[in-house]
Design a protein around this motif. Structure first.
Motif, PDB file in Angstrom:
ATOM      1  N   THR A  61      -4.310  52.412 -28.251  1.00 22.50           N
ATOM      2  CA  THR A  61      -5.568  52.035 -27.596  1.00 22.50           C
ATOM      3  C   THR A  61      -5.347  50.820 -26.714  1.00 22.50           C
ATOM      4  OG1 THR A  61      -6.220  50.642 -29.467  1.00 22.50           O
ATOM      5  CG2 THR A  61      -6.954  52.936 -29.494  1.00 22.50           C
ATOM      6  N   LEU A  62      -6.286  50.591 -25.834  1.00 22.26           N
ATOM      7  CA  LEU A  62      -6.245  49.433 -24.942  1.00 22.26           C
ATOM      8  C   LEU A  62      -7.300  48.437 -25.395  1.00 22.26           C
ATOM      9  CD1 LEU A  62      -5.941  51.265 -21.511  1.00 22.26           C
ATOM     10  CD2 LEU A  62      -4.102  50.253 -22.868  1.00 22.26           C
ATOM     11  N   GLY A  63      -6.889  47.186 -25.619  1.00 23.11           N
ATOM     12  CA  GLY A  63      -7.836  46.158 -26.025  1.00 23.11           C
ATOM     13  C   GLY A  63      -8.185  46.229 -27.492  1.00 23.11           C
ATOM     14  N   LYS A  64      -9.029  45.306 -27.937  1.00 22.53           N
ATOM     15  CA  LYS A  64      -9.453  45.230 -29.325  1.00 22.53           C
ATOM     16  C   LYS A  64     -10.856  45.809 -29.462  1.00 22.53           C
ATOM     17  CE  LYS A  64      -6.661  41.145 -30.386  1.00 22.53           C
ATOM     18  NZ  LYS A  64      -6.674  39.762 -30.904  1.00 22.53           N
ATOM     19  N   THR A  65     -11.147  46.320 -30.641  1.00 25.09           N
ATOM     20  CA  THR A  65     -12.452  46.927 -30.844  1.00 25.09           C
ATOM     21  C   THR A  65     -12.890  46.770 -32.291  1.00 25.09           C
ATOM     22  OG1 THR A  65     -13.757  48.943 -30.583  1.00 25.09           O
ATOM     23  CG2 THR A  65     -11.517  49.195 -31.407  1.00 25.09           C
ATOM     24  N   THR A  66     -14.162  46.926 -32.535  1.00 20.01           N
ATOM     25  CA  THR A  66     -14.711  46.856 -33.878  1.00 20.01           C
ATOM     26  C   THR A  66     -15.247  48.198 -34.327  1.00 20.01           C
ATOM     27  OG1 THR A  66     -15.351  44.559 -33.500  1.00 20.01           O
ATOM     28  CG2 THR A  66     -16.355  45.672 -35.383  1.00 20.01           C
ATOM     29  N   PHE A  67     -15.741  48.997 -33.389  1.00 19.45           N
ATOM     30  CA  PHE A  67     -16.364  50.270 -33.714  1.00 19.45           C
ATOM     31  C   PHE A  67     -15.624  51.401 -33.020  1.00 19.45           C
ATOM     32  CE2 PHE A  67     -19.716  47.023 -33.789  1.00 19.45           C
ATOM     33  CZ  PHE A  67     -20.105  47.123 -35.112  1.00 19.45           C
ATOM     34  N   VAL A  68     -15.691  52.577 -33.630  1.00 26.75           N
ATOM     35  CA  VAL A  68     -14.969  53.722 -33.086  1.00 26.75           C
ATOM     36  C   VAL A  68     -15.458  54.082 -31.684  1.00 26.75           C
ATOM     37  CG1 VAL A  68     -16.521  55.434 -34.134  1.00 26.75           C
ATOM     38  CG2 VAL A  68     -14.165  56.060 -33.594  1.00 26.75           C
ATOM     39  N   ASP A  69     -16.745  53.893 -31.422  1.00 28.12           N
ATOM     40  CA  ASP A  69     -17.288  54.229 -30.108  1.00 28.12           C
ATOM     41  C   ASP A  69     -16.740  53.331 -29.008  1.00 28.12           C
ATOM     42  OD1 ASP A  69     -18.783  56.230 -31.236  1.00 28.12           O
ATOM     43  OD2 ASP A  69     -20.593  55.029 -31.430  1.00 28.12           O
ATOM     44  N   GLU A  70     -16.117  52.203 -29.395  1.00 31.34           N
ATOM     45  CA  GLU A  70     -15.562  51.287 -28.406  1.00 31.34           C
ATOM     46  C   GLU A  70     -14.071  51.541 -28.151  1.00 31.34           C
ATOM     47  OE1 GLU A  70     -16.316  47.388 -29.857  1.00 31.34           O
ATOM     48  OE2 GLU A  70     -18.494  47.572 -29.776  1.00 31.34           O
ATOM     49  N   LEU A 123      -7.935  67.962 -31.969  1.00 29.05           N
ATOM     50  CA  LEU A 123      -7.159  67.485 -33.103  1.00 29.05           C
ATOM     51  C   LEU A 123      -5.707  67.186 -32.728  1.00 29.05           C
ATOM     52  CD1 LEU A 123      -8.487  69.868 -35.911  1.00 29.05           C
ATOM     53  CD2 LEU A 123      -9.154  67.504 -35.461  1.00 29.05           C
ATOM     54  N   ASP A 124      -5.443  67.026 -31.443  1.00 24.28           N
ATOM     55  CA  ASP A 124      -4.078  66.737 -31.012  1.00 24.28           C
ATOM     56  C   ASP A 124      -3.808  65.236 -31.098  1.00 24.28           C
ATOM     57  OD1 ASP A 124      -5.821  66.011 -29.038  1.00 24.28           O
ATOM     58  OD2 ASP A 124      -4.723  66.954 -27.400  1.00 24.28           O
ATOM     59  N   LEU A 125      -2.588  64.831 -30.731  1.00 23.45           N
ATOM     60  CA  LEU A 125      -2.228  63.421 -30.667  1.00 23.45           C
ATOM     61  C   LEU A 125      -2.865  62.821 -29.418  1.00 23.45           C
ATOM     62  CD1 LEU A 125       1.540  63.773 -31.599  1.00 23.45           C
ATOM     63  CD2 LEU A 125      -0.247  62.782 -33.048  1.00 23.45           C
ATOM     64  N   GLN A 126      -3.729  61.848 -29.601  1.00 27.91           N
ATOM     65  CA  GLN A 126      -4.472  61.308 -28.468  1.00 27.91           C
ATOM     66  C   GLN A 126      -3.635  60.329 -27.653  1.00 27.91           C
ATOM     67  OE1 GLN A 126      -8.410  60.451 -30.655  1.00 27.91           O
ATOM     68  NE2 GLN A 126      -9.027  61.069 -28.608  1.00 27.91           N
ATOM     69  N   GLY A 127      -4.125  60.028 -26.459  1.00 26.53           N
ATOM     70  CA  GLY A 127      -3.452  59.086 -25.579  1.00 26.53           C
ATOM     71  C   GLY A 127      -2.138  59.635 -25.061  1.00 26.53           C
ATOM     72  N   PHE A 166      -8.656  54.875 -25.447  1.00 22.06           N
ATOM     73  CA  PHE A 166      -7.307  55.359 -25.693  1.00 22.06           C
ATOM     74  C   PHE A 166      -6.441  55.199 -24.455  1.00 22.06           C
ATOM     75  CE2 PHE A 166      -9.737  57.319 -29.051  1.00 22.06           C
ATOM     76  CZ  PHE A 166      -8.895  57.139 -30.137  1.00 22.06           C
ATOM     77  N   ASN A 167      -5.221  54.800 -24.692  1.00 20.91           N
ATOM     78  CA  ASN A 167      -4.279  54.535 -23.610  1.00 20.91           C
ATOM     79  C   ASN A 167      -3.774  55.834 -22.997  1.00 20.91           C
ATOM     80  OD1 ASN A 167      -2.277  53.541 -21.904  1.00 20.91           O
ATOM     81  ND2 ASN A 167      -0.794  53.370 -23.561  1.00 20.91           N
ATOM     82  N   THR A 168      -4.107  56.070 -21.757  1.00 21.88           N
ATOM     83  CA  THR A 168      -3.592  57.237 -21.022  1.00 21.88           C
ATOM     84  C   THR A 168      -2.854  56.821 -19.762  1.00 21.88           C
ATOM     85  OG1 THR A 168      -5.695  57.470 -19.825  1.00 21.88           O
ATOM     86  CG2 THR A 168      -5.453  58.726 -21.880  1.00 21.88           C
ATOM     87  N   THR A 169      -2.659  55.515 -19.572  1.00 19.86           N
ATOM     88  CA  THR A 169      -2.061  55.034 -18.320  1.00 19.86           C
ATOM     89  C   THR A 169      -0.885  54.074 -18.500  1.00 19.86           C
ATOM     90  OG1 THR A 169      -3.687  53.236 -18.233  1.00 19.86           O
ATOM     91  CG2 THR A 169      -4.244  55.293 -17.070  1.00 19.86           C
ATOM     92  N   ASP A 170      -0.851  53.334 -19.588  1.00 25.63           N
ATOM     93  CA  ASP A 170       0.156  52.282 -19.754  1.00 25.63           C
ATOM     94  C   ASP A 170       1.450  52.848 -20.347  1.00 25.63           C
ATOM     95  OD1 ASP A 170       1.657  50.040 -20.119  1.00 25.63           O
ATOM     96  OD2 ASP A 170       0.310  49.099 -21.569  1.00 25.63           O
TER      97      ASP A 170
END
Length: 306
Positions: free
Chosen positions: A14-23, A67-71, A26-30
């Motif tokens: 993921t990119l950045g920090k988060t507290t909730f799942v809705d935030e 259900l695949d591997l995200q990002g 997912f990293n698709t560029t770095d």
């Protein structure tokens, strides 16, 4: 001891920090870490790749449509595989994932789930061979998300399961019917051979225990534990019954070359079912009994209850 461990992140999930799942973003560029990860993998005897889900993706109100591997995880996995095929994939996830490429190409997969504070020690013991795994999957892993819901104890479709002389049969046109890994599946650093299940007799009276036994042999080089699983199917109940129901299991430990006989006794508690009024009962008829290492890899014997 004597091992040199070299770490490379490869790509953050993921990119950045988060507290909730809705935030979660997912990293698709770095892909900035791909080059170092590939270099490390090229020079490694064995690559341990840890992939899966963010911890906040599991739990109530956190469903997924894929259900695949995200990002970038799948892309990273294939990039590493291109330079070193000796990969041990460690999965940390809270649900079954669809992993058809990994199932076909990766030689070893450890399903570690989302464990607790001692998970690092436990996983290391598995990877180094200090502990011989004996865990079994508590749910089926689908090949594709379109198979969901998928579970071993489903009802019969009423259609034949093969195409021989059948125009209409139960199947997908673009995938196998079976799960990628079935309920009860789990490998070990050793192997086990199952003998043919043997019933004490072919016909039983109502209320009489059904006795069955099977011989298990450790055919590998290491001591190990196996979970022997027993399933039944009631063929002629007045209420439709599942094609298989887990009704017993035993965990045994065998030295290399050792054989042990496992015995099961089925009573009314295992052979009956509840009807629509909540009444529990056992009915006479034909039963299949299956014994094996998982819900799909079993041997069948039949008996009559009269």
């Amino acid at each position: 001891t004597g091992n040199q461990l070299t770490y490379a992140e490869g790509a953050p999930l993921t990119l950045g920090k988060t507290t909730f799942v809705d935030e979660l973003v997912f990293n698709t560029t770095d892909r900035s870490g791909f080059k170092k990860a590939v270099q490390v993998a090229q020079n490694a005897d064995v690559v341990v790749m840890v992939l899966g889900e963010h911890g906040l993706q599991s739990g109530e109100a956190r469903s997924r449509t894929k259900l695949d591997l995200q990002g970038l995880q799948q892309e990273l996995l294939e990039a590493i595989y291109a330079v070193n095929t000796a990969i041990v994939l460690v999965l940390q996830n809270g649900r079954p994932l669809t992993l058809p490429w990994a199932a076909e190409n990766i030689p070893a997969i450890v399903e570690a789930w989302h464990l607790g504070t001692e998970s690092g020690n436990a996983i290391a013991q598995i990877l180094y061979g200090d502990y011989n795994p004996s865990g079994k999957l508590p749910m089926s892993f689908p090949r594709q998300v379109g198979q969901c819901p998928i579970y071993y104890n489903h009802f019969a479709t009423g259609r034949p399961t093969n195409a021989e002389n059948n125009v209409f049969w139960a199947h997908y046109s673009d995938s196998e019917n079976s799960p990628q890994w079935p309920f009860g599946f789990g490998l070990s650093y050793t192997t086990f051979d199952y003998g043919k299940p043997v019933l004490s007799k072919a016909r039983y009276e109502m209320g009489e225990p059904v006795e069955v036994q099977v011989s298990i042999t450790n055919t590998g080089k290491y001591a190990g534990s196996e979970v022997v699983q027993l399933y039944i199917r009631d063929h002629h109940a007045r209420i439709a019954r599942p094609v298989k129901e887990l009704k017993g299991f035993q965990k045994i430990t065998l030295a290399p070359g050792e054989t042990q006989t496992v015995k099961f006794s089925l009573t009314d508690a295992e052979l009956g079912f509840y009807d629509a009024t909540g009444t529990y009962g056992v009915e006479p008829g034909t039963f299949s009994l299956f014994i094996g290492t998982n819900a799909a890899t079993v041997q069948e014997v039949r008996f009559e209850l009269q």
